[in-house]
Design a protein around this motif. Structure first.
Motif, PDB file in Angstrom:
ATOM      1  N   GLY B 242       3.137  30.501  73.914  1.00 24.10           N
ATOM      2  CA  GLY B 242       3.793  30.442  72.685  1.00 24.10           C
ATOM      3  C   GLY B 242       4.244  28.900  71.968  1.00 24.10           C
ATOM      4  O   GLY B 242       5.207  28.647  71.975  1.00 24.10           O
ATOM      5  N   ARG B 243       3.243  28.134  72.515  1.00 25.13           N
ATOM      6  CA  ARG B 243       3.235  26.737  71.979  1.00 25.13           C
ATOM      7  C   ARG B 243       3.017  26.466  70.557  1.00 25.13           C
ATOM      8  O   ARG B 243       3.455  25.453  69.902  1.00 25.13           O
ATOM      9  CB  ARG B 243       2.660  25.538  72.902  1.00 25.13           C
ATOM     10  CG  ARG B 243       3.266  25.086  74.131  1.00 25.13           C
ATOM     11  CD  ARG B 243       2.388  24.248  74.896  1.00 25.13           C
ATOM     12  NE  ARG B 243       2.474  22.869  74.297  1.00 25.13           N
ATOM     13  CZ  ARG B 243       1.452  21.862  74.093  1.00 25.13           C
ATOM     14  NH1 ARG B 243       0.301  22.164  74.982  1.00 25.13           N
ATOM     15  NH2 ARG B 243       1.534  21.026  73.499  1.00 25.13           N
ATOM     16  N   THR B 244       2.174  27.341  70.064  1.00 25.46           N
ATOM     17  CA  THR B 244       1.987  27.281  68.548  1.00 25.46           C
ATOM     18  C   THR B 244       3.209  28.255  67.859  1.00 25.46           C
ATOM     19  O   THR B 244       3.666  28.897  68.574  1.00 25.46           O
ATOM     20  CB  THR B 244       0.436  27.688  68.129  1.00 25.46           C
ATOM     21  OG1 THR B 244       0.440  29.210  68.609  1.00 25.46           O
ATOM     22  CG2 THR B 244      -0.586  27.132  69.037  1.00 25.46           C
ATOM     23  N   SER B 245       3.231  28.183  66.567  1.00 24.25           N
ATOM     24  CA  SER B 245       3.832  28.907  65.688  1.00 24.25           C
ATOM     25  C   SER B 245       3.734  30.591  65.795  1.00 24.25           C
ATOM     26  O   SER B 245       4.563  31.212  66.073  1.00 24.25           O
ATOM     27  CB  SER B 245       3.891  28.443  64.394  1.00 24.25           C
ATOM     28  OG  SER B 245       4.187  27.006  64.256  1.00 24.25           O
ATOM     29  N   GLN B 246       2.214  30.745  65.634  1.00 23.63           N
ATOM     30  CA  GLN B 246       1.835  32.283  65.729  1.00 23.63           C
ATOM     31  C   GLN B 246       2.037  32.688  67.580  1.00 23.63           C
ATOM     32  O   GLN B 246       2.374  33.741  67.250  1.00 23.63           O
ATOM     33  CB  GLN B 246       0.469  32.229  65.319  1.00 23.63           C
ATOM     34  CG  GLN B 246       0.362  32.001  63.910  1.00 23.63           C
ATOM     35  CD  GLN B 246      -1.065  32.199  63.532  1.00 23.63           C
ATOM     36  OE1 GLN B 246      -1.013  33.396  62.822  1.00 23.63           O
ATOM     37  NE2 GLN B 246      -1.969  31.372  63.685  1.00 23.63           N
ATOM     38  N   GLY B 247       1.817  31.755  68.176  1.00 20.39           N
ATOM     39  CA  GLY B 247       1.947  32.255  69.805  1.00 20.39           C
ATOM     40  C   GLY B 247       3.469  32.380  69.961  1.00 20.39           C
ATOM     41  O   GLY B 247       3.893  33.436  70.790  1.00 20.39           O
ATOM     42  N   ARG B 249       5.867  33.567  68.087  1.00 16.42           N
ATOM     43  CA  ARG B 249       6.010  34.828  67.338  1.00 16.42           C
ATOM     44  C   ARG B 249       5.665  35.928  68.297  1.00 16.42           C
ATOM     45  O   ARG B 249       6.130  36.873  68.724  1.00 16.42           O
ATOM     46  CB  ARG B 249       5.556  35.017  66.071  1.00 16.42           C
ATOM     47  CG  ARG B 249       5.892  36.366  65.151  1.00 16.42           C
ATOM     48  CD  ARG B 249       5.124  36.229  63.868  1.00 16.42           C
ATOM     49  NE  ARG B 249       3.849  36.185  63.780  1.00 16.42           N
ATOM     50  CZ  ARG B 249       3.027  37.447  64.167  1.00 16.42           C
ATOM     51  NH1 ARG B 249       3.713  38.402  64.424  1.00 16.42           N
ATOM     52  NH2 ARG B 249       1.628  37.449  64.204  1.00 16.42           N
ATOM     53  N   ALA B 250       4.408  35.848  68.888  1.00 17.84           N
ATOM     54  CA  ALA B 250       3.792  36.926  69.589  1.00 17.84           C
ATOM     55  C   ALA B 250       4.775  36.979  71.132  1.00 17.84           C
ATOM     56  O   ALA B 250       5.189  37.741  71.674  1.00 17.84           O
ATOM     57  CB  ALA B 250       2.592  36.389  70.169  1.00 17.84           C
ATOM     58  N   ALA B 251       5.306  35.741  71.457  1.00 18.07           N
ATOM     59  CA  ALA B 251       6.172  35.591  72.826  1.00 18.07           C
ATOM     60  C   ALA B 251       7.511  36.221  72.552  1.00 18.07           C
ATOM     61  O   ALA B 251       7.984  37.008  73.338  1.00 18.07           O
ATOM     62  CB  ALA B 251       6.340  34.127  73.299  1.00 18.07           C
ATOM     63  N   ALA B 259      13.131  30.779  69.858  1.00 18.78           N
ATOM     64  CA  ALA B 259      12.149  30.091  69.276  1.00 18.78           C
ATOM     65  C   ALA B 259      12.941  28.619  69.377  1.00 18.78           C
ATOM     66  O   ALA B 259      13.505  27.833  68.572  1.00 18.78           O
ATOM     67  CB  ALA B 259      12.439  30.410  67.806  1.00 18.78           C
ATOM     68  N   GLY B 260      12.254  27.913  70.293  1.00 21.10           N
ATOM     69  CA  GLY B 260      12.464  26.688  70.696  1.00 21.10           C
ATOM     70  C   GLY B 260      11.615  25.666  69.988  1.00 21.10           C
ATOM     71  O   GLY B 260      10.551  26.173  69.260  1.00 21.10           O
ATOM     72  N   SER B 261      11.738  24.303  70.098  1.00 21.35           N
ATOM     73  CA  SER B 261      10.666  23.388  69.465  1.00 21.35           C
ATOM     74  C   SER B 261       9.428  23.178  70.448  1.00 21.35           C
ATOM     75  O   SER B 261       9.610  23.045  71.574  1.00 21.35           O
ATOM     76  CB  SER B 261      11.288  22.209  68.916  1.00 21.35           C
ATOM     77  OG  SER B 261      11.611  21.469  70.256  1.00 21.35           O
TER      78      SER B 261
END
Lengths: 243, 478, 478, 243
Positions: B242-247, B249-251, B259-261
Motif C-alpha cells: 500500500g505504498r501507492t495511492s491505489q495500493g 485503497r486495496a490495503a 491512510a498514512g502518508s
C-alpha cells in the motif's frame, strides 16, 4: 521556551484561532532560536515613520489581519521600502487597498528585508501514522513544479537533517551551482533541528499544531532568516506523542 | 519480565489450545492440529469444543476456562462474532490468543467487534494476535500453521501483516534457502503490533535479521522509536504494502489499513537504516543477502563480476551501475596476476571477468579459486559476484565445476573474512533438470552461509540492501 | 530479389557446409553437426576438411570451392586468422557464412582482420554473419546451434548480438512458453547488421513480434529508418546492453561496441514505438506479453486484478500503480452483479478482487468464469490479470481449478475478443512439485496464446510493454 | 535555404573557423524561418547611434570577435540599452573593457531585446551511432542542475517534438505553473522542426556541423525568439547521412 510555545499555541486555540498571525509566528521562531528579520508591529493609527526609525532599509511591509493567512494573495505585502517617509506612505496606500477588498487590518508589520540568498522551505505536518514530520525543500519551481522535497519523522538528528538536504534533486543549488555562492548549509541544518529536533517546535507543539510552514527561509553565505512563517493549529482533539 | 521471557510462550509454547476444531468436518482447527503433529510438535495440544470429549484423538475441554493449568498459546478459528466471548471466558489462562477469524475492522462495520475483542483480552490479561491472520511459525519449537514448512530453524525473524504472504515468505523463502527463527502473522494487529515482536527478535540470540510485511500501523511512534533505538544492530528489511495511492485503497479492505502518508514510511526507513522493498521477490532477496553475509564496517561499493557469458557480463555491469556500485578496472599488478593464470582465448580478465565455461573446467574447475583468491588478495573488491550459467556448465558433466566453485568461495571467505562479500548467481534456463541441479547447489551454498541469487540484477539489489545497513551503521551521511 | 527471398537460405537452408569439424576431437563443428542431426535437420550437411574424406559419417570436401553446387549456409568455426581465407576461397558458392570465431574487432588489434573478413566476403558475394557469435536457430527448418532447443516453431523473431544470451533467450524463453520463428546471433555484426534481419522479420508472415539484444550498432541511421518505417506494425522489444557508462565499457571488450550515447537508444525507442528493457527477464516478459496478445486499438489503461491472496492483491495493486495503470473501483451495477455471485466471507469483490482459494473451488472452480465474464461484460477493464497462488490451489487436489480457470479465460476471450487482455500469473513457492504443476499449466495456457507471468509485478511490466506499442500505433502523444 | 546553409558552413570550415560568429549563426536561423531579434551589425569605427536608429529599445549589445564563443563569460554583453546615445556609449565602454582583456572586437551586434518569456534551450549534436540528434530543455536550473533534457534522433516529426516537451520534468512551467502565463508551445515545436525536422538545419548541415546550441530561445505567450545561437563546426572528415 516550552512555556512560551505551549502558552502561545494554547491561548490561540482557546480563542478559536485557526492560525497564528505573522508577528506571533515569528515570535515563536525567535524564541526557538531561529533568525527572523528585525521588525516592528505598528498599530493602525500610530506613527509609522517614528516606529520604523530603528530598522535598516530596505523594509518590507505586511498587513496583519485576522483571517488573512496568504498575505501576498490579497496584495497585502509591499517590498523595498527605502526610508521612514516611504514607509508611512506605503502603510497609507495599503490601508486603502485593503479596505477596497473589505479587509480591516489589525496592524502593520515592518521588517528589514533579508539579504539575498537561496530560498528554502521548511514545513511540519502531523502524519496519521507517525505523528510530527518535518519537511524541507528549495523554494520556487523545486517545491512547486518538481515536488522536490524530503521528509523525516520527528525528532530528527543532525545526520537526518544533512541527509534531507542531500536527498533534494536541487541540492547542487545550495552548494553554489550556476556560479552563485554556496549557502550556509549548517544554518539550514540548525533551523531544521530547532523545528524538528528533540527539543524542537514540532515535538513541543505536537498537541496544538496541525501544520507549520516557513516559506521562505532565505539562506545566504552567512545565515538563514525565516522571512515568513505560518502556524496552522489543530482543530481535532489533542493528542500527545509523549504518552 | 524481560521481552524474551514475555514472548517465550508464543515462540516456544509447551501447551497449545485449539478453539474451532470440529468433530464432523476438517476445519482450520483440525488442519492446525494435524500440521502440528506432522511437524513433530512435542508439547501438549488441547482441543476446545462445547460438546466433544475428543478431537483428532486428543482429550478436548468445553472451554478454555475448563483446561487445568496455563495455556501458552491458543489458536482461535471461530466465527468472528463469537471470538470476543472465547477470549473473555478463558479464565485468564491464556498467554497468547491468535485469532484467525476475519470480519473485524477490515470490513465495514467491524470496528466495534474488534474493539470488544481487545477489551476482552485486556480484561483477562491475554495478549491477542490478529484477528484476520493465519498463525505463527516457530520451527525450533515445531510450531507451524502451514504444511510443507521446513523444521530447520534459521536466523530470520518475520512479522507479517498478511497471512497468505506469510505462507509465501515461509515457502518461497525456504526453497530459496532462507531459514527462519520465527514468523508471526498479525493481521489487523488489534492488540499486539509489529513493534513488540521486533523488540523480541532484537533480543533473541537466534535471530540475526528481521523481516517485516506491513500495510499500516496504529503504533507508528513506537515502531519508529523501537527501530531507532535498535540502531540497525540487526538488519531490518521492510516490505510495505500500500505504498501507492491505489495500493493503499486495496490495503484498507485487506487489513483495515490507516491512510498514512507514503513519505512517512520512506522517512522511517531512512532514519533507522531499514531496507525498504516493493515486491515479495525483492524482499526475499534482501533477506537472502542479510542472512548470508557478515556486514562490512564501511559501505560496500567496489564490485567485481566474474562468470561465464559476455552479454550477461555486460547486462550485469549495467545492473550494478544502476544500483550505484563501481565495477572498476583492476590495477595493473592485479591485472598482471590474472593474466598470468593463462586463461584461454575468449576470456577477459578485466572487470567484469568473463571466462568461458570451457576454461572454468580446467584443472577440475580450480581456476575459479585462483581468480577469486587473486581478487581477494588485491583488496580491490568489496564484493565479488560469481555468476554461472547452469545450462552451459551442465554440458560439462564429468567435472563438478560448480561444487568446486562453492568450495573455493568457502575457502577464500575463511581466509579473507570479513573483508569481502562473495555471492553466487546461479542462472538457470528453467528446464526441470537444470532446476533440480540448481536446487541442489543452492542448498549446498546457502547452508554454508553463501547467498545465492537467480540473476545478476537480483544480486545487485541484494548487495544494495546490505549497503544500506552498512552505510547507516558506519554513520556516514548518505 | 525480395528480402524474404534473400534471407530464405539463412532461415531455411537446404545445404549447410561446416568448416571446422574435426576427425580427432569433438570441436564446435562436430557438435553443430550432431545437434543438426538430433534436431531432425532434413537437408544436406557438408563437412569441409583439408584431408578427411568423411566426418561424422558425412562425405567431406577439401574446401568450400570444391563443393558441387550452391551452399546456402556455411558454419565457420576456425581460428580467427584463417577465417578470411576460408571465405575468400569459397568460389562464391556460399550465400551466408556465419563465422563463430572470436579474435576480431572485440580484441585490441583485431580490427584489421575483421575488415579483411568483410572484404573477402564482398569479393566473393557472400554475406558474413558475425564474427564472434554462436549460430542461427530456425526451428521450422530444424536448424539449431544449441542442444535442447524446442523444434516447435513460433512467432518471435530475434536478433541477438551475444551468442550466450542467444542460448539463454532460446532456452529460458522456451521454458516460459515463448516460441520462435528464428534467432540469429550476430556478434560483431561486421557485415550483416540487425536492420536487415529486422527487415526480414517484418516481411516474414510467421513472425509477429521482434526481439533484439544489441550492444551497439554501426548502422544506427539504417536501424532508425527501418524501425521508423515499420511504424510498430509488429511489436519490437529491445534489450540494450551497455546502457550505463560502466556497462558500455564492458560491452567494448565483448563485441567491440562503439561508445554511443545512452540517450540515442532511448530516443530510437520512443520514436519507433520500440519497447526498451534492461534485463533478460524483463525482455522475455515483454516478448511473452506481445506473443500472447492481440493489441488493442487504444492504450491499455484500466486493469482489474483477480485472484487469491489479500497481501498479494495489495502489492499487485502497488505494482500496477507504479507501472502507470488504473486499478479503479467498479461502477455500482458491476459491483452488484459481482456481489450477486454470493462469494463467501473473506472475499472482496471490489477491484482488486480477492477470493480465497476455498471459494474458487466452488462449483469445480467455475465461479472464476462467472467473475471474468461479468468483468468482460461490464466493459470496465482493458486488461484482467488473474493471479493464482499455486501452493494454496494445490491443496485442493480433487478439483482441477486451474484447468477450469484456463478454460474460462479461453472461452471469455473468444466471446469478448479483442476488447480486453487477459493474462495469467502463476505464483509458485519454488517447490519442485509446485514447479512441475506450474510448468504443465503454463504450457497449457501459453500454447493457447494466453500470456503467463511469474508474479504480478512482471505482469505489470508485460502489460506496460503492450501499452507502449498500443500508444505508438494509436498516434496519441505520450 | 539549402544552398545558403551549405555555403555558409562550408565556407566557414574552409576558413578554418571552429564556430560561426553570432550574426552568421543568427542568419542561418533566420533563413531557416526561426525568429531572431531585429539587429544591426556595426563595424568598429562606424556611427553606432545612426546604425541603431531603426531598432526598438531596449537593446542588447554583444561583442563579435573571432574566437570568442561564450560572450557573457568575457563580459562581452550589455543589456537594457534605452536609446541611440546610450548605445554609442555602451559600445565605447565595451571596447575599452575588451581591450583590457586583450580581445580585439570585429564588430558590434545590436539587437532588440526579446519580450519576457520562458527560457528554452534547443541543441543539436552528432551521435557516433545515430548521427544528428536534437535536444530540448528548459533554461536555467532545469538544464544546468537537473539535466532535465529530452533527445531525439533527426529527422523528428511533429509528434516527436510534442513528446520531447511533455517528457521534461519541468513541462508544467511551459503550461503556466506558478501563476505565469502559458507559453506558445506550438512556437517551440515549430523551432524544433526547423532545427531537427526532415528539412531542418541538422539534416541539411550534417556533414558540416558538430554541435548547435540555441540558448536561450525566449518563448512568450505569442512567439519564440532565438536570442543566442552557437554553431560549432566539425573538425573531422565529412560524413553524409544521406549515403
Amino acid at each position: 521556551m516550552t512555556q512560551t510555545l505551549s502558552e502561545v499555541l494554547h491561548k490561540a486555540r482557546a480563542m478559536g484561532v485557526e492560525a497564528l498571525d505573522e508577528p506571533s509566528g515569528k515570535n515563536v521562531l525567535k524564541s526557538a532560536g531561529i533568525n527572523v528579520p528585525n521588525s516592528v508591529v505598528v498599530k493602525i493609527g500610530d506613527d509609522v515613520a517614528a516606529a520604523v526609525s530603528d530598522l535598516r532599509a530596505p523594509l518590507a511591509l505586511k498587513v496583519v489581519a485576522t483571517g488573512v493567512v496568504h498575505k501576498s494573495d490579497v496584495g497585502g505585502v509591499k517590498l523595498n521600502i527605502q526610508d521612514a517617509a516611504a514607509a508611512a506612505e506605503a502603510a497609507s496606500d495599503l490601508r486603502t487597498a485593503m479596505k477596497a477588498k473589505g479587509i480591516e487590518p489589525d496592524a502593520w508589520l515592518f521588517e528589514e528585508m533579508a539579504p539575498r540568498g537561496a530560498e528554502v522551505v521548511v514545513g511540519g505536518t502531523m502524519d496519521p501514522e507517525f505523528g510530527p514530520m518535518i519537511m524541507v525543500g528549495l523554494g520556487g519551481i523545486f517545491v512547486e513544479v518538481l515536488k522536490d522535497i524530503a521528509f523525516r519523522i520527528c525528532p530528527i538528528r543532525e545526520r537526518d537533517a544533512y541527509e534531507m538536504l542531500s536527498e533534494l534533486k536541487g541540492a547542487a543549488v545550495l552548494k553554489g551551482a550556476r556560479g552563485s555562492e554556496p549557502v550556509n548549509i549548517e544554518a539550514i541544518v540548525d533551523v531544521l533541528l530547532r523545528v524538528g529536533g528533540d527539543d524542537g517546535i514540532l515535538m513541543r507543539g505536537t498537541s496544538e499544531l496541525a501544520e507549520i510552514d516557513i516559506n521562505p527561509l532565505i539562506v545566504s553565505k552567512h545565515a538563514a532568516v525565516a522571512v515568513d512563517a505560518r502556524f496552522i493549529l489543530r482543530k481535532e482533539k489533542v493528542i500527545d506523542v509523549h504518552a | 519480565m524481560s521481552t524474551l521471557e514475555e514472548f517465550r510462550p508464543l515462540f516456544h509454547p509447551a501447551r497449545i489450545a485449539v478453539v474451532g476444531a470440529s468433530t464432523t468436518s476438517v476445519s482450520g482447527g483440525n488442519r492446525f492440529i494435524r500440521n502440528l503433529k506432522n511437524f513433530g510438535y512435542a508439547g501438549t495440544i488441547i482441543p476446545i469444543h462445547p460438546k466433544a470429549e475428543e478431537i483428532e484423538g486428543l482429550r478436548a475441554y468445553q472451554s478454555l476456562a475448563d483446561v487445568p493449568g496455563q495455556i501458552d498459546y491458543a489458536y482461535v478459528a471461530v466465527a468472528a462474532a463469537t471470538a470476543p466471548g472465547v477470549v473473555r471466558n478463558s479464565g485468564g489462562k491464556v498467554r497468547f490468543a491468535q485469532v484467525m477469524s476475519s470480519g473485524f475492522s477490515e470490513i465495514v462495520g467491524g470496528t466495534d467487534l474488534e474493539a470488544d475483542l481487545v477489551a476482552a483480552a485486556r480484561e483477562v490479561g491475554t495478549r491477542v494476535i490478529g484477528p484476520n491472520c493465519l498463525g505463527t511459525y516457530s520451527p525450533a519449537a515445531r510450531l507451524t500453521f502451514t504444511e510443507k514448512a521446513t523444521p530447520e530453524p534459521g536466523s530470520i525473524g518475520v512479522v507479517c501483516q498478511s497471512g497468505g504472504l506469510g505462507i509465501d515468505i515461509i515457502r518461497r523463502g525456504q526453497n530459496r534457502g532462507l531459514r527462519y527463527s520465527g514468523l508471526v502473522t498479525i493481521g489487523n494487529a488489534s492488540d499486539l503490533g509489529a513493534s513488540e515482536l521486533i523488540e523480541y527478535f532484537l533480543e533473541d540470540d537466534k535471530t540475526r535479521t528481521i523481516g517485516l510485511y506491513l500495510e499500516s500501523t496504529r503504533e507508528g511512534r513506537r515502531l519508529f522509536e523501537v527501530l531507532r533505538r535498535a540502531n540497525a544492530r540487526k538488519p531490518v528489511v521492510l516490505l510495505k504494502g500500500g505504498r501507492t495511492s491505489q495500493g493503499q485503497r486495496a490495503a484498507a479492505s485487506h487489513t483495515g489499513a490507516l491512510a498514512g502518508s507514503h513519505s512517512g514510511w520512506e522517512a522511517l526507513c531512512r532514519q533507522t537504516g531499514t531496507v525498504l522493498t516493493d515486491t515479495l521477490d525483492d524482499f526475499l532477496d534482501a533477506l537472502m543477502a542479510t542472512q548470508g553475509m557478515d556486514l562490512r564496517p564501511s559501505a560496500t561499493s567496489r564490485v567485481v563480476l566474474f562468470g561465464n557469458g559476455g552479454g550477461t557480463s555486460v547486462l550485469g555491469t549495467d545492473a550494478f551501475d544502476r544500483a550505484g556500485f563501481s565495477v572498476g578496472a583492476f590495477a595493473d599488478d592485479t591485472l598482471t596476476k590474472l593474466e598470468a593464470l593463462g586463461l584461454p582465448a575468449g576470456s577477459s580478465v578485466a572487470n567484469p571477468i568473463d571466462v568461458p565455461a570451457g576454461a572454468l573446467q580446467q584443472d577440475e574447475g580450480r581456476v575459479a579459486e585462483k581468480i577469486i583468491s587473486t581478487i581477494a588478495a588485491s583488496g580491490a573488491a568489496d564484493a565479488v559476484v560469481i555468476h554461472v550459467n547452469m545450462t552451459v556448465i551442465m554440458g560439462f558433466r564429468h567435472v563438478d565445476m560448480l561444487g568446486n566453485i562453492i568450495q573455493a568461495v568457502l575457502r577464500v571467505r575463511q581466509e579473507h573474512s570479513p573483508g569481502m562479500h562473495i555471492v553466487l548467481v546461479l542462472r538457470s534456463d528453467g528446464d526441470s533438470e537444470t532446476e533440480e541441479r540448481k536446487r541442489e547447489y543452492r542448498q549446498r551454498a546457502t547452508s554454508n552461509g553463501v547467498a545465492v541469487f537467480d540473476e545478476l540484477a537480483q544480486a545487485a539489489r541484494g548487495l544494495a540492501a546490505i549497503r544500506i545497513v552498512e552505510t547507516y551503521r558506519s554513520g556516514a551521511t548518505v
